[in-house]
Structures are given as C-alpha cells and as structure tokens.
Scaffold this motif. Sequence first.
Motif, PDB file in Angstrom:
ATOM      1  N   TYR A   1       9.774  16.833  -2.283  1.00 16.92           N
ATOM      2  CA  TYR A   1       9.281  16.539  -3.631  1.00 16.92           C
ATOM      3  C   TYR A   1      10.212  17.059  -4.731  1.00 16.92           C
TER       4      TYR A   1
ATOM      5  N   HIS B   1       8.449   1.941  -5.509  1.00 21.50           N
ATOM      6  CA  HIS B   1       7.906   2.209  -6.847  1.00 21.50           C
ATOM      7  C   HIS B   1       8.312   3.575  -7.378  1.00 21.50           C
ATOM      8  N   LYS B   2       8.765   4.473  -6.504  1.00 24.04           N
ATOM      9  CA  LYS B   2       9.147   5.804  -7.008  1.00 24.04           C
ATOM     10  C   LYS B   2      10.560   5.818  -7.592  1.00 24.04           C
TER      11      LYS B   2
ATOM     12  N   ASP C   1      10.217  10.316   6.298  1.00 23.02           N
ATOM     13  CA  ASP C   1       9.462   9.956   5.107  1.00 23.02           C
ATOM     14  C   ASP C   1      10.448  10.038   3.949  1.00 23.02           C
TER      15      ASP C   1
ATOM     16  N   ALA D   1      10.062   8.510   1.096  1.00 22.65           N
ATOM     17  CA  ALA D   1       9.325   7.947  -0.047  1.00 22.65           C
ATOM     18  C   ALA D   1      10.108   8.130  -1.345  1.00 22.65           C
ATOM     19  N   HIS D   2      10.815   9.242  -1.457  1.00 23.18           N
ATOM     20  CA  HIS D   2      11.538   9.538  -2.701  1.00 23.18           C
ATOM     21  C   HIS D   2      13.003   9.087  -2.675  1.00 23.18           C
TER      22      HIS D   2
ATOM     23  N   SER E   1       9.276   4.454  -0.840  1.00 20.67           N
ATOM     24  CA  SER E   1       8.387   3.986  -1.908  1.00 20.67           C
ATOM     25  C   SER E   1       9.279   3.373  -2.985  1.00 20.67           C
TER      26      SER E   1
ATOM     27  N   GLY F   1       0.831  -1.205   0.000  1.00 18.22           N
ATOM     28  CA  GLY F   1       0.000   0.000   0.000  1.00 18.22           C
ATOM     29  C   GLY F   1       0.862   1.251   0.000  1.00 18.22           C
ATOM     30  N   GLY F   2       2.013   1.169  -0.615  1.00 17.26           N
ATOM     31  CA  GLY F   2       2.888   2.330  -0.756  1.00 17.26           C
ATOM     32  C   GLY F   2       3.449   2.811   0.572  1.00 17.26           C
ATOM     33  N   SER F   3       4.095   3.982   0.514  1.00 15.19           N
ATOM     34  CA  SER F   3       4.584   4.590   1.750  1.00 15.19           C
ATOM     35  C   SER F   3       3.404   5.030   2.622  1.00 15.19           C
ATOM     36  N   THR F   4       2.264   5.245   1.991  1.00 12.94           N
ATOM     37  CA  THR F   4       1.080   5.641   2.756  1.00 12.94           C
ATOM     38  C   THR F   4       0.828   4.643   3.889  1.00 12.94           C
TER      39      THR F   4
ATOM     40  N   PRO G   1       3.847  16.498  -1.623  1.00 10.55           N
ATOM     41  CA  PRO G   1       4.068  16.946  -0.269  1.00 10.55           C
ATOM     42  C   PRO G   1       4.559  18.379  -0.265  1.00 10.55           C
TER      43      PRO G   1
ATOM     44  N   HIS H   1       3.480  14.955   3.415  1.00 10.36           N
ATOM     45  CA  HIS H   1       2.567  14.438   2.395  1.00 10.36           C
ATOM     46  C   HIS H   1       1.187  14.258   3.039  1.00 10.36           C
TER      47      HIS H   1
ATOM     48  N   ILE I   1       3.515   4.866   6.558  1.00 12.19           N
ATOM     49  CA  ILE I   1       3.373   6.048   7.414  1.00 12.19           C
ATOM     50  C   ILE I   1       2.282   5.796   8.458  1.00 12.19           C
TER      51      ILE I   1
ATOM     52  N   THR J   1      10.330  14.958   6.145  1.00 13.77           N
ATOM     53  CA  THR J   1      10.204  14.442   4.780  1.00 13.77           C
ATOM     54  C   THR J   1      11.496  14.757   4.038  1.00 13.77           C
TER      55      THR J   1
HETATM   56  C1  LIG Z   1       6.946  12.457   0.342  1.00 18.34           C
HETATM   57  C2  LIG Z   1       5.878  11.444   0.116  1.00 18.34           C
HETATM   58  N1  LIG Z   1       5.493  10.680   1.139  1.00 18.34           N
HETATM   59  C3  LIG Z   1       4.566   9.724   0.998  1.00 18.34           C
HETATM   60  C4  LIG Z   1       3.952   9.506  -0.213  1.00 18.34           C
HETATM   61  C5  LIG Z   1       2.958   8.417  -0.353  1.00 18.34           C
HETATM   62  O1  LIG Z   1       3.606   7.376  -1.006  1.00 18.34           O
HETATM   63  P1  LIG Z   1       2.857   6.208  -1.765  1.00 18.34           P
HETATM   64  O2  LIG Z   1       2.287   6.777  -2.997  1.00 18.34           O
HETATM   65  O3  LIG Z   1       3.962   5.216  -2.008  1.00 18.34           O
HETATM   66  O4  LIG Z   1       1.821   5.664  -0.847  1.00 18.34           O
HETATM   67  C6  LIG Z   1       4.328  10.276  -1.324  1.00 18.34           C
HETATM   68  C7  LIG Z   1       3.683  10.089  -2.618  1.00 18.34           C
HETATM   69  O5  LIG Z   1       3.821  10.843  -3.550  1.00 18.34           O
HETATM   70  C8  LIG Z   1       5.312  11.274  -1.151  1.00 18.34           C
HETATM   71  O6  LIG Z   1       5.699  12.044  -2.183  1.00 18.34           O
END
Ligand SMILES: Cc1ncc(COP(=O)(O)O)c(C=O)c1O
Length: 442
Positions: A161, A214-215, A185, A187-188, A212, A79-82, A411, A106, A85, A157
């Motif tokens: 971004y 996938h990113k 965070d 994610a990137h 993430s 379920g992604g970084s979401t 974010p 984010h 988190i 974070t």
């Molecule tokens: C800084 C940051 N944190 C968390 C997320 C959420 O990540 P995910 O889409 O992998 O759930 C994003 C998604 O763009 C992000 O840019």
Amino acid sequence: MNTPIYDFLKKYGQSGILRCHMPAHKGKSLIPELSAMYALDITEISGADSLFEADGIILQSEKNISSLYNTSGTVYSTGGSTLCIQTILYIMKSENRKIFAVRNVHRAFMNAAALLDLDVEWIMPEYSGGILSGNINPQDIENALKNSGKPSALYVTSPDYTGKTTDIKTLAAICRRYTARLIVDNAHGAHLKFLPQDIHPITLGADLCCDSAHKMLPALTGAAMLHTSVPEYVPLLKQAMNMFGSTSPSYLIMMSLDLCNKYITEKIKSDIKNNLVYLENFRRKFSDRLVFADGEPFHITIKASESGLDGNELAERLRKNGAECEYSDKTLVILLMSPVCTKHDYEKLSYALSETVGECRKTRPYTMEFDMRLPERVMSIHDAVFSDSETIPVEKAAGRICASVKVPCPPAVPIVASGERIDRNSINIFVRYGIPDVIVVK
Ligand SMILES: Cc1ncc(COP(=O)(O)O)c(C=O)c1O
C-alpha cells in the motif's frame, strides 16, 4: 490499437433503437449531464459479447490487453482485483495447493480464503514502522516451500500500500525450484509494465497476477485485469471468475478498460516519462523538510512521524489546502499519483503541501514499532468466519478467537487473522491503531 467495445457501445448509443432489454434506464439519464454515459450502458445484447463466454468484442479487447502486457492470457474483471483474487484462489483450490501467503494481504484475500476454506500458512514480513509495509526475506520463502510437502502457491502483495515493491524475480526463481505457483497481488501496479524499466510481475516471472486498472490507469472504479503467464490456466480464468462475478458485468467498466488499451498504446510511455520528471522535482523540493519512503514512483509516501509531523494532521490540513490524500495515519501520508497527472497537478500539490508543512505543529518522532509475531492458530479461517460470533471491546478480548478480521482497510498485516487467538500483544497493537472492538467466536 482498436477499441471494439467502445466502438460498439458508441454506435449502439447513437442508433436510436428502441431498447426492449435491460437495463431499465433504457439509455436515458434522470440528469441531463449524465445522458452520454447512460446511453453507453447496456447489457449482453446481440453483438455485445458476454464477459464470461467471450468470443466477440470482449475477447478481441482482452487479446489487445494480453498483447500489451505480453501474457499468455488476460481477462477483464468488473469487480476489481477482489474478483481476480477470488478467481486465482479458486484455481489454486481446485489444484489442491497449499497457500503460503506473506501476511500483508488485502482483506479480499482473507474473504476469499474464508469462502474457499483455503489452507493458508502465513509468512511474516520483517517490519519497520507500522503494519503497512515490510520486507520479505527470500530465505523464509525457501524454507516454507521446501518443507511444504504438498503442491503449493506463494501469494505476495507487491507493490504494497505504500508503493514498496518486492523482488519478484528472486521469488519466482524460488517458486520454480519447488514447482510452486507464484501469485502476485499487483492491484497497485498496472502501470509497472510501462515504466522505463518494465517491472510488471508477469515480466518478472509471476504465474498469475491481478492489476486494479482503476488504481493506476485511467479506468473506471472496479476495472481490473487478471493476467497469467501459464498457458494451461488461460481456459480456466473465465470459468473460475464466473463462480464469483455478477451475471451483469458493467459495460461502462469494460469500455474503460478497452479505452485504456488505446491510451497504453499511444500515450502512457510519454506520460510516464513526463511524470517521472515532475515526481522527482516534487520530491527534491521537499527533501529537506519531509522524509519519503522508497517505492515505485507514483506512490508518494511521506513518513510523517520521521519528518516530525503527525500524519493525520498533515492529511487534514492538506485537504483544507486543496489536496485529498489516499491514506493517512499518525505516521504516514500516502499521496497516489498516476500517469495522467499533469504538471499543473504537481504545482497544485506542491503549493498545498508547502502551505500545509508550514502550518503543521512539530511533533516528537512517533514510532509504530511492534512485536509482530504470528498469534496461535486455533481453527481454520473458514470455520472461524462461519461460526457464531459477537463483537466485544478489544480490552476484553484476551484469549478469545478472532472470527472476522477488522484491520484498517488498506492491505496491512492482519493483527489477528480469523481463527487465531487474541493475546495481550495483539490487543496492544489494536489499541495503538485505534481499533476499539473485535469480532470473536462465541
Ligand atoms: C493490495 C490490494 N489488493 C486488492 C485490492 C482490492 O482491489 P479492488 O478494489 O480493485 O477490488 C486492493 C484495494 O485497495 C488492494 O490495495
């Protein structure tokens, strides 16, 4: 590096066994081109392990990734970084920690804070040009943690971004002084571990972080990793993630993480080495025409307005010339590259950008300088999000309390967070970002 998840799925896909189990597609695609993929898409059958109670192939694969990132423990997220988190913040909540969050979070953070009714205190970054990026002043962190009076956690974070990274090492040292947990965070930044200088947050002292995959790695959308350097948290990760995750996590996503382990072991460092050369050449080629923001190398952030261009026009024309960007606004264009990009990709991008820069009209420099102050906090994020609300035009929102945050997707500093009062200053910023309406408490 072995690939236990992929090996299992491949063998099962080829076995010809009758699938009297979910999913209902039974390994058959409605479109022949996707048959190979559907054959690998299964659920928790015998031998396939189970993400939240892993003791077989998934655990083995997670141990592989943990050893590659040198963590105390790493778990997969589909379920992604979401989801990571949510998991991290749930653990912080169960330890009754106060969360100090640098404000450019984010919206996954905002949503989790609402669901968990977190006690969040914001730390404002120092801004330059727009709400996407800013500098964290370590002294602000020190002051906040010193005066907390409660077990605390700092949430940052990094990279943001635009690709800008924070001095995690310094923040980690401050957190240690006040026995606060450092959550990043990231994610990137899944690839940061494998740059010539390892600048992954766990290496630099973070207690918990999400990547993430996938990113920045060749993984399917939704693939992420949750790392910890704290041995006591290892057994908690699955238990906490289980609170939020689907009971049917995608095996295709887990397989893509499993295959990333092999890619990381065998190829990522040489791919990164090549890409760093391509990236440097690319930036050099355009350095007399474009201003680039500083940051980790794979985020090519063009400061369009400082280059005398309109970011949205640049992105639009770039699209027509064959390159789709990650993000644009009037002032910025973000092009996101990754270790799997090839020399040919950079040649194509160079060509598209050369054409585009030639076509774009010159504009007067446009700055997004704002007076970003913390609005007055009236109620908790949770209470505001769960209150009766209505959507009204931004111009009519002065004095109202923000219910749900409407910031542009990336974010960026929420102009107003849930539970805060909307003032004239915030309205001006909403207008500058073209946000026409806001959701307010009734
Ligand atoms: C800084 C940051 N944190 C968390 C997320 C959420 O990540 P995910 O889409 O992998 O759930 C994003 C998604 O763009 C992000 O840019």
